[in-house]
Design a protein around this motif. Structure first.
Motif, PDB file in Angstrom:
ATOM      1  N   THR A  96      -0.428  13.144  12.171  1.00  0.00           N
ATOM      2  CA  THR A  96       0.207  12.417  12.802  1.00  0.00           C
ATOM      3  C   THR A  96      -1.198  11.709  12.749  1.00  0.00           C
ATOM      4  OG1 THR A  96      -0.372  13.389  14.857  1.00  0.00           O
ATOM      5  CG2 THR A  96       1.695  13.774  13.600  1.00  0.00           C
ATOM      6  N   LEU A 122       5.603  14.274   6.475  1.00  0.00           N
ATOM      7  CA  LEU A 122       6.147  14.381   7.726  1.00  0.00           C
ATOM      8  C   LEU A 122       7.194  14.051   7.972  1.00  0.00           C
ATOM      9  CD1 LEU A 122       2.883  12.353   8.398  1.00  0.00           C
ATOM     10  CD2 LEU A 122       2.686  14.395   9.573  1.00  0.00           C
ATOM     11  N   LYS A 178       7.627   9.655  11.726  1.00  0.00           N
ATOM     12  CA  LYS A 178       6.035   9.760  11.980  1.00  0.00           C
ATOM     13  C   LYS A 178       5.284   9.364  10.913  1.00  0.00           C
ATOM     14  CE  LYS A 178       6.028  13.199  15.167  1.00  0.00           C
ATOM     15  NZ  LYS A 178       5.125  13.262  16.526  1.00  0.00           N
TER      16      LYS A 178
END
Length: 338
Positions: free
Chosen positions: A249, A277, A281
């Motif tokens: 992230t 992800l 995100k």
């Protein structure tokens, strides 16, 4: 057709002699039933005939120059390793990439000596990548699987450790569930993440051997850990590699980059087309390209399908997926406008 056109259309030929004459090396070069020579002919559009160590190459002038260079490089290599169709493919791919660039003297060539032998960049992007790592503290290698991003980074880390330019190697990966649930895997957190770190282990084993890797891990000279374990640490005099960084992230990427201490080198690798992800995100790797691309002391190397050093079909598969994605994006844009 005038005389100059006729001359240009006619095939040319060159004769070369490979020294020293060595029957075993020549058999290694040519391959079973001249398989390697036929492979060169198909890829380069030439005809190759030989008697012992005397070779005649027939074809267009540009192809002759390339074929001669590849033959000589393969013959040099035949002295130290057994050639295979896959190895010949790598030489051809490197030669093709080099031919697409200006034939200038490559002053950026970086050669790394490991237990597995000399590691050199194949093609301009890999050579640029190695050069960047040796001259910058923070480096990004971005591109599809099979382009050597992780392998070359590990080679640089091993070389830094062996020459005392780094006291430790830190190998990190985000523990992202790519379609499978970590919770159902046996063991503690380290054991659950261990399979995700296997490519890093494999590269280390090849370059250092099983016993030395085990000894270094036991002494914490080599540390292999999930990204979450890096929080709160400062990594001095270390060579740090963050692999599969497309699955970080934004916050995790920032956290990792701010762990870098004095005398350390960091390499971040990933493929922004393979993000696992959760939906919504944003990838820290995709985000950091915009944030740091123009900062001094930080390098970015972008690989593409031409840099893939696996089976030749892999690069064609990647190109096909890219064409499909581009076509779908164009359709989406059209539907949005209408």
């Amino acid at each position: 057709m005038n005389q100059s056109d006729t001359t240009a259309a006619q095939p040319h030929s060159i004769d070369i002699i490979l020294e020293p004459a060595d029957n075993e090396r020549l058999a290694n070069l040519c391959g079973p039933l001249d398989q390697h020579l036929r492979q060169l002919e198909r890829r380069l559009g030439v005809e190759i005939n030989n008697r012992a160590n005397s070779f005649r190459i027939i074809g267009a002038p540009a192809a002759l120059t390339l074929a001669e260079r590849v033959l000589r490089e393969l013959y040099d290599t035949s002295a130290t390793e057994i050639l295979s169709p896959a190895r010949v493919h790598l030489f051809l791919q490197t030669a093709g990439n080099d031919a697409a660039t200006a034939p200038a003297e490559d002053s950026q060539e970086v050669s790394i000596k490991t237990r597995a032998g000399q590691v050199r960049g194949r093609g301009p992007n890999q050579r640029q990548y190695l050069h960047n790592i040796s001259h910058h503290d923070v480096n990004f290698g971005i591109g599809p699987a099979g382009t050597g991003k992780t392998y070359l980074a590990v080679a640089c880390a091993v070389a830094a450790l062996e020459t005392d330019r780094a006291r430790r190697i830190i190998l990190v990966r985000p523990a992202v569930e790519a379609g499978e649930r970590l919770g159902f895997l046996p063991g503690d957190m380290v054991a659950k993440v261990d399979p995700y770190l296997r490519p890093l282990y494999d590269a280390l084993y090849e370059m250092l051997g099983f016993e030395r890797v085990a000894k270094y891990i036991e002494r914490n000279v080599i540390e292999v850990a999930p990204l979450a374990f890096m929080r709160g640490r400062t990594l001095n005099e270390s060579f740090c590699i963050l692999d599969e960084a497309q699955n970080t992230t934004i916050e995790q990427m920032k956290m990792f980059l701010t762990r870098i201490g004095f005398g350390s080198t960091a390499v971040v690798t990933g493929d922004i087309t393979q993000i696992d992800l959760p939906r919504g995100k944003q990838s820290g790797l995709r985000h950091v390209i915009d944030i740091l691309r123009d900062e001094d002391g930080i390098s970015f190397t972008f690989f593409n399908s031409k840099d893939v050093v696996r089976h030749p079909l892999v690069s064609r598969i990647l190109d096909a997926y890219e064409r499909h994605d581009n076509g779908r994006q164009a359709d989406d844009d059209d539907s949005t406008r209408h």
